[in-house]
Design an enzyme around this catalytic site. Sequence first.
Site, short mmCIF file in Angstrom:
data_model
loop_
_atom_site.label_atom_id
_atom_site.label_comp_id
_atom_site.label_asym_id
_atom_site.label_seq_id
_atom_site.Cartn_x
_atom_site.Cartn_y
_atom_site.Cartn_z
N SER A 1 -10.67 -1.76 16.33
CA SER A 1 -10.78 -3.05 15.64
C SER A 1 -9.45 -3.79 15.63
O SER A 1 -9.41 -5.00 15.41
CB SER A 1 -11.27 -2.84 14.20
OG SER A 1 -10.43 -1.93 13.52
N TYR A 2 -8.33 -3.09 15.87
CA TYR A 2 -7.03 -3.75 16.03
C TYR A 2 -6.20 -2.91 17.00
O TYR A 2 -6.40 -1.70 17.15
CB TYR A 2 -6.31 -3.93 14.69
CG TYR A 2 -6.13 -2.67 13.87
CD1 TYR A 2 -4.97 -1.91 13.95
CD2 TYR A 2 -7.13 -2.24 12.99
CE1 TYR A 2 -4.80 -0.76 13.20
CE2 TYR A 2 -6.97 -1.09 12.23
CZ TYR A 2 -5.79 -0.36 12.33
OH TYR A 2 -5.65 0.78 11.59
N LYS B 1 -12.41 1.41 2.92
CA LYS B 1 -13.86 1.58 2.80
C LYS B 1 -14.21 2.76 1.89
O LYS B 1 -15.36 2.89 1.48
CB LYS B 1 -14.47 1.80 4.18
CG LYS B 1 -14.34 0.62 5.12
CD LYS B 1 -14.91 0.94 6.48
CE LYS B 1 -14.75 -0.24 7.45
NZ LYS B 1 -15.29 0.06 8.80
N HIS C 1 -4.27 4.03 16.10
CA HIS C 1 -4.57 4.64 14.80
C HIS C 1 -5.72 5.62 14.98
O HIS C 1 -6.51 5.52 15.92
CB HIS C 1 -4.91 3.58 13.75
CG HIS C 1 -6.05 2.67 14.15
ND1 HIS C 1 -5.91 1.66 15.06
CD2 HIS C 1 -7.35 2.64 13.76
CE1 HIS C 1 -7.07 1.04 15.21
NE2 HIS C 1 -7.97 1.62 14.44
N HIS D 1 -11.27 5.05 18.09
CA HIS D 1 -12.28 4.09 18.54
C HIS D 1 -11.87 3.46 19.87
O HIS D 1 -10.69 3.18 20.11
CB HIS D 1 -12.44 2.96 17.51
CG HIS D 1 -13.29 3.33 16.35
ND1 HIS D 1 -13.21 2.68 15.12
CD2 HIS D 1 -14.25 4.28 16.20
CE1 HIS D 1 -14.09 3.21 14.29
NE2 HIS D 1 -14.73 4.17 14.93
N TYR D 2 -12.86 3.24 20.70
CA TYR D 2 -12.68 2.38 21.86
C TYR D 2 -13.99 1.60 22.03
O TYR D 2 -15.03 2.19 22.24
CB TYR D 2 -12.39 3.17 23.14
CG TYR D 2 -11.88 2.24 24.23
CD1 TYR D 2 -10.58 1.73 24.18
CD2 TYR D 2 -12.70 1.84 25.26
CE1 TYR D 2 -10.13 0.87 25.15
CE2 TYR D 2 -12.24 0.97 26.24
CZ TYR D 2 -10.95 0.49 26.17
OH TYR D 2 -10.49 -0.39 27.13
N LEU D 3 -13.89 0.32 21.78
CA LEU D 3 -12.74 -0.50 21.43
C LEU D 3 -12.33 -0.31 19.96
O LEU D 3 -13.21 -0.19 19.10
CB LEU D 3 -13.09 -1.98 21.64
CG LEU D 3 -13.42 -2.43 23.05
CD1 LEU D 3 -13.85 -3.89 23.04
CD2 LEU D 3 -12.28 -2.24 24.00
N GLU E 1 0.79 -1.23 0.00
CA GLU E 1 0.00 0.00 0.00
C GLU E 1 0.83 1.29 0.00
O GLU E 1 0.32 2.37 0.28
CB GLU E 1 -0.99 0.03 1.19
CG GLU E 1 -1.93 -1.17 1.20
CD GLU E 1 -3.00 -1.06 2.27
OE1 GLU E 1 -3.57 0.02 2.44
OE2 GLU E 1 -3.28 -2.09 2.93
N HIS F 1 -8.89 7.84 13.01
CA HIS F 1 -9.80 7.91 11.87
C HIS F 1 -10.03 9.37 11.47
O HIS F 1 -10.18 10.24 12.32
CB HIS F 1 -11.15 7.27 12.23
CG HIS F 1 -11.04 5.83 12.62
ND1 HIS F 1 -11.43 4.80 11.80
CD2 HIS F 1 -10.59 5.26 13.77
CE1 HIS F 1 -11.22 3.65 12.41
NE2 HIS F 1 -10.71 3.90 13.60
#
Length: 310
Positions: free
Chosen positions: A240-241, A175, A245, A236-238, A153, A247
């Site tokens: 996805s990995y 996405k 990171h 995010h919490y939680l 990438e 967003h």
Amino acid sequence: MKEKEGSLGLFQQFKFVRVLHHDTRAKSLYLLGTIQSQDAIAIIEKTAFNVQDDLLMNNLVASSIEDIRMLDKNDVYHWYMAVMKEDLEKLPGAKVSLIWPATQTHIDKYGKQRHRMITETPEMYRSVLAPYIETMKGDRIQWVYNILSHKVEADRIVYENTDPVNGFILLPNLKWDRTTMDALYLIAIVHRRDVASIRDLSKKHIPWLKSVQREIVQAVTTTYPLTETQLRIYVHYLPSYYHFHIHVTNVEHDAGDSTGIGKAIMLTDVISRLEEMSDEHSGFAKSTLSFFLGENSELWKNGYSKIYKD
């Protein structure tokens, strides 16, 4: 062309098994199948209109609707079903994602499931989530390290600060179709490996977080026709990995649960909460945090279901 033909060939080998889930709001479909006798997941999503292309919009009604049938009418209101002409470059009908080989974790994640709201105390974090995070590192996120080392990438990178501690890579989320500006969706993946989630953040990280946010805004507004107030920058919490990171989306983009309560926290709010903490050693590891969790997840089945007994 060989790569595209190879990818198409792989997708054409997909053998349908069952529908995992469908989302009528997002117009998306999640299918379980097999490729070469191994589990595979196909995600098919209706694409958004490219409203930035004025010529396309001018011709939309005149030339893009190939067939139309009236469903009903009432006074000034008329409802139709229509078949639209599609163009792979300017007006694709759908975006397709393929996960192969897919693990049971993937199947559980994309299957239809009930959700729970978890109020996670510091003690619950230490006893349940922290050990789980350790199992989700290493090979489980090798794909993240591949991006950071430019093994994959690299051609999609929008911006990079190469500093191993303060730096990050900014690139389009898969996405996003990379065309529809209202649906802009980028991910900033940090180079440092000592922060898995916001639980690892403390007051000492404030200058770094502010610097990252400034660089993100500068990079996005320089690259795309957007201003700072048109950007939603959140974590995010939680997540996805478990490699930190951030967003970045256009505020016009409806990302559903991804930006909802119990999932998304604005980066400015993360920084503000850290600033309000009492001493230099304070951080989110000592906070109580709430989030929603799917019942299909390993974390619910083997962790929080034992605490939240119905």
